[in-house]
Design a protein around this motif. Structure first.
Motif, short mmCIF file in Angstrom:
data_model
loop_
_atom_site.label_atom_id
_atom_site.label_comp_id
_atom_site.label_asym_id
_atom_site.label_seq_id
_atom_site.Cartn_x
_atom_site.Cartn_y
_atom_site.Cartn_z
N ASP A 21 0.36 -1.41 -0.26
CA ASP A 21 -0.11 -0.52 0.14
C ASP A 21 0.90 1.06 0.49
N SER A 22 1.81 1.36 1.03
CA SER A 22 2.55 1.74 1.56
C SER A 22 3.34 2.28 0.00
N THR A 24 2.40 1.07 -3.69
CA THR A 24 1.56 1.82 -4.62
C THR A 24 1.96 3.94 -4.69
N VAL A 25 1.60 3.80 -3.07
CA VAL A 25 1.57 5.03 -2.63
C VAL A 25 2.82 5.83 -3.42
N ALA A 62 -1.01 12.31 -3.74
CA ALA A 62 -0.62 10.67 -3.15
C ALA A 62 -1.21 10.39 -1.98
N ALA A 63 -1.06 11.37 -1.11
CA ALA A 63 -1.43 11.69 0.45
C ALA A 63 -2.97 11.03 0.74
N LEU A 65 -4.62 9.74 -1.48
CA LEU A 65 -5.54 8.46 -2.11
C LEU A 65 -5.11 7.55 -0.92
N SER A 66 -4.16 8.06 0.04
CA SER A 66 -4.28 6.08 0.87
C SER A 66 -4.60 7.46 2.00
N HIS A 101 -0.39 6.99 9.87
CA HIS A 101 -0.55 6.72 8.56
C HIS A 101 0.74 8.01 8.53
N THR A 105 2.84 7.51 5.56
CA THR A 105 2.65 7.78 3.68
C THR A 105 3.75 9.33 3.91
#
Lengths: 219, 55, 251
Positions: A21-22, A24-25, A62-63, A65-66, A101, A105
């Motif tokens: 996940d990270s 991907t960001v 980007a942030a 999206l997470s 978080h 990220t």
């Protein structure tokens, strides 16, 4: 162990298990930034001029999206209800989740940003301010984002809605975040303390707003 | 008269402004009234239906 | 205060005020429009385009006042759980979005002849654009839940978050604007203020009054509508409950 460290450790462990996940960001951050030279042309002057703004905007996206990761899993598997029923202080829980978080990220974004700035020909004086601005700005991004993420729990089309709620609130951070970098390049320094001020303000208000939102989501 | 409507050469900006604001204000009023009427009718229908059930 | 919390009482007061507010709105528009469009002289700087100000400024004023109303209503709803406060915020929001949109469009139409372009990143226009997005977010969030009660609370929290942010956003945008475009800032910033004189104030204030009264009148109508919707929902729910009970009894 206190509530804060328990929740933080748990979220970090989960993030580690799903480290894709990270990644991907970060990958999104990179690809979105790299798109700009293709749209604008590879001229170093123009790219250097827009580099601070481009890096900040793509970092915000980007942030964004997470953000849904902060609460969605806990909301869906019932952990959130348990946390609320257990009587744990909800703002502390929120703070722990936001910290997790940010660590998973925000920090990677900060580390990645100079590499992307190189591709945009950011002048040498800009790198330290870039990382400093991101360091002071991304906590606000995570905190305000957590409020938005808590509000859209359980909605249809949550992701698109979240961007509509949260992006306007990011504008002050974007303005001062880029100004700090540009100020260093043009030699008219802008104090990064305003970003720290935003972060402190967000730190005092956002956990309460997010826990109010979580309470009504769990009802 | 034509000179008046010309608005010193600014007719192309002034009249659309007034037109759009009128459209906006009247539009809000009309949608509000239509919604109110529809709900009033629905509520009356529900009430009379219930009275029918109760009897 | 608690007198206003009771919907029936509140609506009795609101309905008593309604004819006065609506009448005043009509009277003020009837007086104000001819002054704004015909009898008031053109401004020495802006010429005839000053007439746009007579509808632009009231729209902008209401865009802000409606958000203030919504913030007050949302706070009262979250703190004291006054249902009527929530309905007020809900009823006002679409009007606020319309007024913000009108303020933007009239500002752009005023800017084209004055600045030579429809859009400049002037502090005020930019702030209103962001305010417009805040309204859109509020409306979208209130609308996004299956269960409308959840939507109410979420939207109320969002409204308060937004109201804390509006001054910060305005401060940031103003600062940003002076950083990047000092010349245009000057032009945009004093459009109204520099040319304040009596001939402008009269139509301006009459139209401000007319718009404000219009807002209150339509707000009362919208409140009636929202209350009816709530009653219909309750009636439906109790009907369904009765239906279930009958069905179970029959089994």
């Amino acid at each position: 162990m206190s509530v804060f460290t328990t929740v933080l450790a748990r979220d970090l462990r989960l993030a580690l298990r799903q480290s894709a996940d990270s990644l991907t960001v970060i990958a999104f951050f990179a690809i979105a930034t790299v798109l700009f030279p293709f749209g604008i042309g590879p001229e170093a002057n123009i790219l250097a001029r827009i580099a601070p703004g481009v890096v900040w905007v793509t970092a915000l996206l980007a942030a964004l999206l997470s953000l849904d990761r902060i609460f969605t899993v806990d909301f869906e598997d019932g952990t959130l209800d348990q946390l609320i029923l257990s009587g744990a202080p909800l703002p502390v829980v929120v703070l722990a989740k936001v910290t997790a978080h940010w660590l998973t990220t925000g920090v990677p974004l900060i580390i990645m940003s100079p590499v992307l700035a190189v591709t945009l020909h950011l002048p040498a004086e800009g790198y330290v301010p870039l990382m400093l601005a991101l360091l002071l700005g991304t906590p606000t991004v995570s905190l305000v984002g957590a409020v938005g993420a808590a509000l859209v729990l359980g909605t249809r089309r949550g992701g698109v809605l979240l961007s509509l709620l949260v992006l306007p609130l990011y504008i002050p951070v974007l303005i001062f975040g880029t100004a700090v970098i540009e100020g260093a390049i043009t030699g008219v320094p802008v104090t990064p303390l305003i970003l720290a001020g935003f972060a402190i303000l967000a730190l005092t208000l956002c956990p309460w707003a997010a826990s109010a939102a979580l309470r009504q989501a769990a009802e | 008269m034509a000179e008046y409507f010309n608005m010193g050469g600014y007719a192309a900006w002034i009249w659309p402004c007034y037109g759009l604001v009128t459209l906006g204000l009247v539009g809000v009023l009309v949608t509000t009234l239509r919604g109110l009427n529809a709900r009033t009718r629905e509520f009356e229908a529900l009430k009379s239906a219930r009275r029918g059930d109760g009897a | 205060m608690h007198r206003f919390a009771n919907p029936t009482q509140f609506m009795r007061i609101a309905n008593a005020i309604f004819p006065w507010v609506a009448g005043l709105a009509v009277i003020l528009f009837v007086i104000g429009l001819p002054i704004a469009l015909v009898t008031s002289p053109p401004d020495y700087q802006q010429g005839e385009t000053v007439r746009i100000m007579y509808i632009h400024v009231p729209s902008a004023w209401l865009a802000l006042m409606v958000y203030g109303t919504m913030a007050g209503g949302s706070a009262a709803f979250l703190i004291w759980r006054h249902p009527i406060a929530n309905l007020t915020a809900k009823a006002a929001a679409p009007m606020g979005a319309v007024f913000t949109g009108l303020a933007l469009v009239t500002g752009m139409l005023w800017g084209q002849p004055m600045w030579g372009t429809f859009w400049v990143w002037d502090a005020r226009l930019t702030s209103f654009l962001i305010l417009f997005f805040l309204y859109l977010g509020y409306l979208a969030l209130g609308d996004a839940f299956e269960d409308s009660e959840r939507g109410d609370k979420a939207a109320a929290i969002l409204c308060l978050v937004g109201s804390i942010n509006i001054p910060i956003i305005h401060f940031s945008v103003t600062w940003w604007n002076t950083l990047h475009q000092p010349s245009i800032m000057k032009l945009g910033g004093d459009g109204v203020k520099s040319s304040v004189d009596g001939s402008i104030l009269l139509p301006l204030f009459v139209m401000l009054g007319a718009f404000t009264m219009y807002f209150f009148a339509v707000l009362i109508l919208r409140l009636r509508s929202e209350l009816l919707a709530a009653k219909i929902r309750n009636a439906r729910l109790s009907q369904a409950a009765v239906g279930d009970a009958l069905g179970q009894a029959a089994e």
